[in-house]
Design a protein around this motif. Sequence first.
Motif, PDB file in Angstrom:
ATOM      1  N   SER A 189       0.045 -26.537  26.296  1.00 19.97           N
ATOM      2  CA  SER A 189       0.528 -26.879  24.955  1.00 19.97           C
ATOM      3  C   SER A 189       1.656 -25.938  24.519  1.00 19.97           C
ATOM      4  CB  SER A 189      -0.612 -26.809  23.938  1.00 19.97           C
ATOM      5  OG  SER A 189      -0.888 -25.474  23.609  1.00 19.97           O
ATOM      6  N   PRO A 190       2.606 -26.470  23.771  1.00 22.37           N
ATOM      7  CA  PRO A 190       3.673 -25.625  23.230  1.00 22.37           C
ATOM      8  C   PRO A 190       3.128 -24.467  22.404  1.00 22.37           C
ATOM      9  CG  PRO A 190       4.271 -27.907  23.011  1.00 22.37           C
ATOM     10  CD  PRO A 190       2.836 -27.879  23.475  1.00 22.37           C
ATOM     11  N   ASN A 191       2.013 -24.682  21.711  1.00 21.74           N
ATOM     12  CA  ASN A 191       1.429 -23.609  20.900  1.00 21.74           C
ATOM     13  C   ASN A 191       1.138 -22.375  21.751  1.00 21.74           C
ATOM     14  OD1 ASN A 191       1.501 -25.385  18.773  1.00 21.74           O
ATOM     15  ND2 ASN A 191      -0.636 -25.973  18.970  1.00 21.74           N
ATOM     16  N   MET A 192       0.652 -22.580  22.952  1.00 18.14           N
ATOM     17  CA  MET A 192       0.356 -21.449  23.838  1.00 18.14           C
ATOM     18  C   MET A 192       1.640 -20.851  24.410  1.00 18.14           C
ATOM     19  SD  MET A 192      -3.036 -22.801  25.815  1.00 18.14           S
ATOM     20  CE  MET A 192      -3.324 -21.252  26.630  1.00 18.14           C
ATOM     21  N   ARG A 222      10.420 -32.257  26.831  1.00 21.70           N
ATOM     22  CA  ARG A 222       9.671 -32.599  25.607  1.00 21.70           C
ATOM     23  C   ARG A 222       8.687 -31.478  25.309  1.00 21.70           C
ATOM     24  NH1 ARG A 222       6.990 -37.838  25.344  1.00 21.70           N
ATOM     25  NH2 ARG A 222       7.292 -37.425  23.154  1.00 21.70           N
ATOM     26  N   PHE A 223       8.992 -30.709  24.292  1.00 23.91           N
ATOM     27  CA  PHE A 223       8.167 -29.572  23.860  1.00 23.91           C
ATOM     28  C   PHE A 223       7.257 -30.078  22.752  1.00 23.91           C
ATOM     29  CE2 PHE A 223       7.823 -25.157  22.063  1.00 23.91           C
ATOM     30  CZ  PHE A 223       7.433 -24.527  23.230  1.00 23.91           C
ATOM     31  N   VAL A 224       6.262 -30.889  23.139  1.00 25.66           N
ATOM     32  CA  VAL A 224       5.408 -31.580  22.180  1.00 25.66           C
ATOM     33  C   VAL A 224       3.944 -31.366  22.528  1.00 25.66           C
ATOM     34  CG1 VAL A 224       7.123 -33.359  21.678  1.00 25.66           C
ATOM     35  CG2 VAL A 224       5.489 -33.733  23.517  1.00 25.66           C
ATOM     36  N   ASN A 225       3.091 -31.506  21.509  1.00 31.50           N
ATOM     37  CA  ASN A 225       1.652 -31.444  21.731  1.00 31.50           C
ATOM     38  C   ASN A 225       1.160 -32.798  22.220  1.00 31.50           C
ATOM     39  OD1 ASN A 225       0.859 -28.773  21.026  1.00 31.50           O
ATOM     40  ND2 ASN A 225       1.388 -29.240  18.920  1.00 31.50           N
ATOM     41  N   PRO A 226       0.131 -32.853  23.005  1.00 34.87           N
ATOM     42  CA  PRO A 226      -0.730 -31.742  23.393  1.00 34.87           C
ATOM     43  C   PRO A 226      -0.232 -30.979  24.623  1.00 34.87           C
ATOM     44  CG  PRO A 226      -1.693 -33.754  24.209  1.00 34.87           C
ATOM     45  CD  PRO A 226      -0.456 -34.138  23.429  1.00 34.87           C
ATOM     46  N   HIS A 227       0.762 -31.536  25.382  1.00 36.74           N
ATOM     47  CA  HIS A 227       1.267 -30.875  26.585  1.00 36.74           C
ATOM     48  C   HIS A 227       2.769 -31.073  26.688  1.00 36.74           C
ATOM     49  CE1 HIS A 227      -2.855 -30.483  28.044  1.00 36.74           C
ATOM     50  NE2 HIS A 227      -3.031 -31.756  27.725  1.00 36.74           N
ATOM     51  N   LEU A 228       3.478 -30.017  27.044  1.00 36.72           N
ATOM     52  CA  LEU A 228       4.907 -30.179  27.243  1.00 36.72           C
ATOM     53  C   LEU A 228       5.149 -31.039  28.477  1.00 36.72           C
ATOM     54  CD1 LEU A 228       6.608 -28.531  29.640  1.00 36.72           C
ATOM     55  CD2 LEU A 228       5.733 -26.604  28.416  1.00 36.72           C
ATOM     56  N   GLN A 229       6.286 -31.694  28.501  1.00 41.13           N
ATOM     57  CA  GLN A 229       6.637 -32.543  29.628  1.00 41.13           C
ATOM     58  C   GLN A 229       8.069 -32.270  30.044  1.00 41.13           C
ATOM     59  OE1 GLN A 229       6.015 -36.567  28.340  1.00 41.13           O
ATOM     60  NE2 GLN A 229       3.806 -36.339  28.260  1.00 41.13           N
ATOM     61  N   ILE A 230       8.252 -32.120  31.355  1.00 37.25           N
ATOM     62  CA  ILE A 230       9.591 -31.950  31.905  1.00 37.25           C
ATOM     63  C   ILE A 230       9.809 -33.098  32.887  1.00 37.25           C
ATOM     64  CG2 ILE A 230      11.145 -30.471  33.231  1.00 37.25           C
ATOM     65  CD1 ILE A 230       9.258 -28.106  32.404  1.00 37.25           C
ATOM     66  N   THR A 231      10.817 -33.900  32.620  1.00 39.31           N
ATOM     67  CA  THR A 231      11.195 -34.961  33.549  1.00 39.31           C
ATOM     68  C   THR A 231      12.413 -34.443  34.303  1.00 39.31           C
ATOM     69  OG1 THR A 231      10.414 -36.601  31.963  1.00 39.31           O
ATOM     70  CG2 THR A 231      11.803 -37.399  33.745  1.00 39.31           C
ATOM     71  N   PHE A 232      12.370 -34.575  35.628  1.00 39.68           N
ATOM     72  CA  PHE A 232      13.458 -34.040  36.435  1.00 39.68           C
ATOM     73  C   PHE A 232      13.677 -34.899  37.672  1.00 39.68           C
ATOM     74  CE2 PHE A 232       9.532 -32.127  37.731  1.00 39.68           C
ATOM     75  CZ  PHE A 232       9.624 -31.724  39.046  1.00 39.68           C
ATOM     76  N   ARG A 255       4.535 -16.909  24.651  1.00 40.94           N
ATOM     77  CA  ARG A 255       5.162 -16.363  25.864  1.00 40.94           C
ATOM     78  C   ARG A 255       6.682 -16.391  25.776  1.00 40.94           C
ATOM     79  NH1 ARG A 255       1.882 -19.760  30.353  1.00 40.94           N
ATOM     80  NH2 ARG A 255      -0.139 -19.598  29.379  1.00 40.94           N
ATOM     81  N   GLY A 256       7.203 -16.767  24.606  1.00 37.42           N
ATOM     82  CA  GLY A 256       8.640 -16.755  24.407  1.00 37.42           C
ATOM     83  C   GLY A 256       9.338 -18.087  24.623  1.00 37.42           C
ATOM     84  N   TRP A 257       8.592 -19.142  24.875  1.00 33.39           N
ATOM     85  CA  TRP A 257       9.202 -20.446  25.086  1.00 33.39           C
ATOM     86  C   TRP A 257       9.727 -21.005  23.760  1.00 33.39           C
ATOM     87  CZ3 TRP A 257       8.532 -24.265  29.314  1.00 33.39           C
ATOM     88  CH2 TRP A 257       8.139 -23.661  30.508  1.00 33.39           C
ATOM     89  N   THR A 258      10.784 -21.820  23.844  1.00 30.42           N
ATOM     90  CA  THR A 258      11.311 -22.532  22.683  1.00 30.42           C
ATOM     91  C   THR A 258      11.567 -23.981  23.073  1.00 30.42           C
ATOM     92  OG1 THR A 258      13.653 -22.187  23.169  1.00 30.42           O
ATOM     93  CG2 THR A 258      12.505 -20.424  21.942  1.00 30.42           C
TER      94      THR A 258
END
Length: 119
Positions: free
Chosen positions: A71-74, A43-53, A78-81
């Motif tokens: 945050s995705p904005n930051m 989940r590339f969402v504000n305010p913080h990205l989340q990775i469930t694994f 750095r090249g994240w999508t």
Amino acid sequence: MLTRLLLVSILLAPVASLAAHHADTNYDLAKDFSLTGVVTEFRFVNPHLQITFDVTDSQGIVTKWMAQGTSPNMLVNRGWTNVMLKPGDTVTINGHRAKNGSATMKLVKIFMNGKDLNH
């Protein structure tokens, strides 16, 4: 004097709120922590990205973990999508575990197929 105090309070209230929100007090910053698992959701969402694994231990027991990043904005700088991770990807996530013992961590670094995604 009362007007001045009220004005200062109004101006400082958002700063206090931001500092409280972005504190890392929920995580054990004194200990580094690393897990390898298979992404189930990104989940590339504000305010913080989340990775469930899913992490499988040596007994074959699978535990669902959640890593929270900045945050995705930051990360865009750095090249994240929003499509750089997908379900099925194997990742190694370094960070700090939640103090409450839950399967939650603060993401510091992430690697996929030996590649550092932190740019």
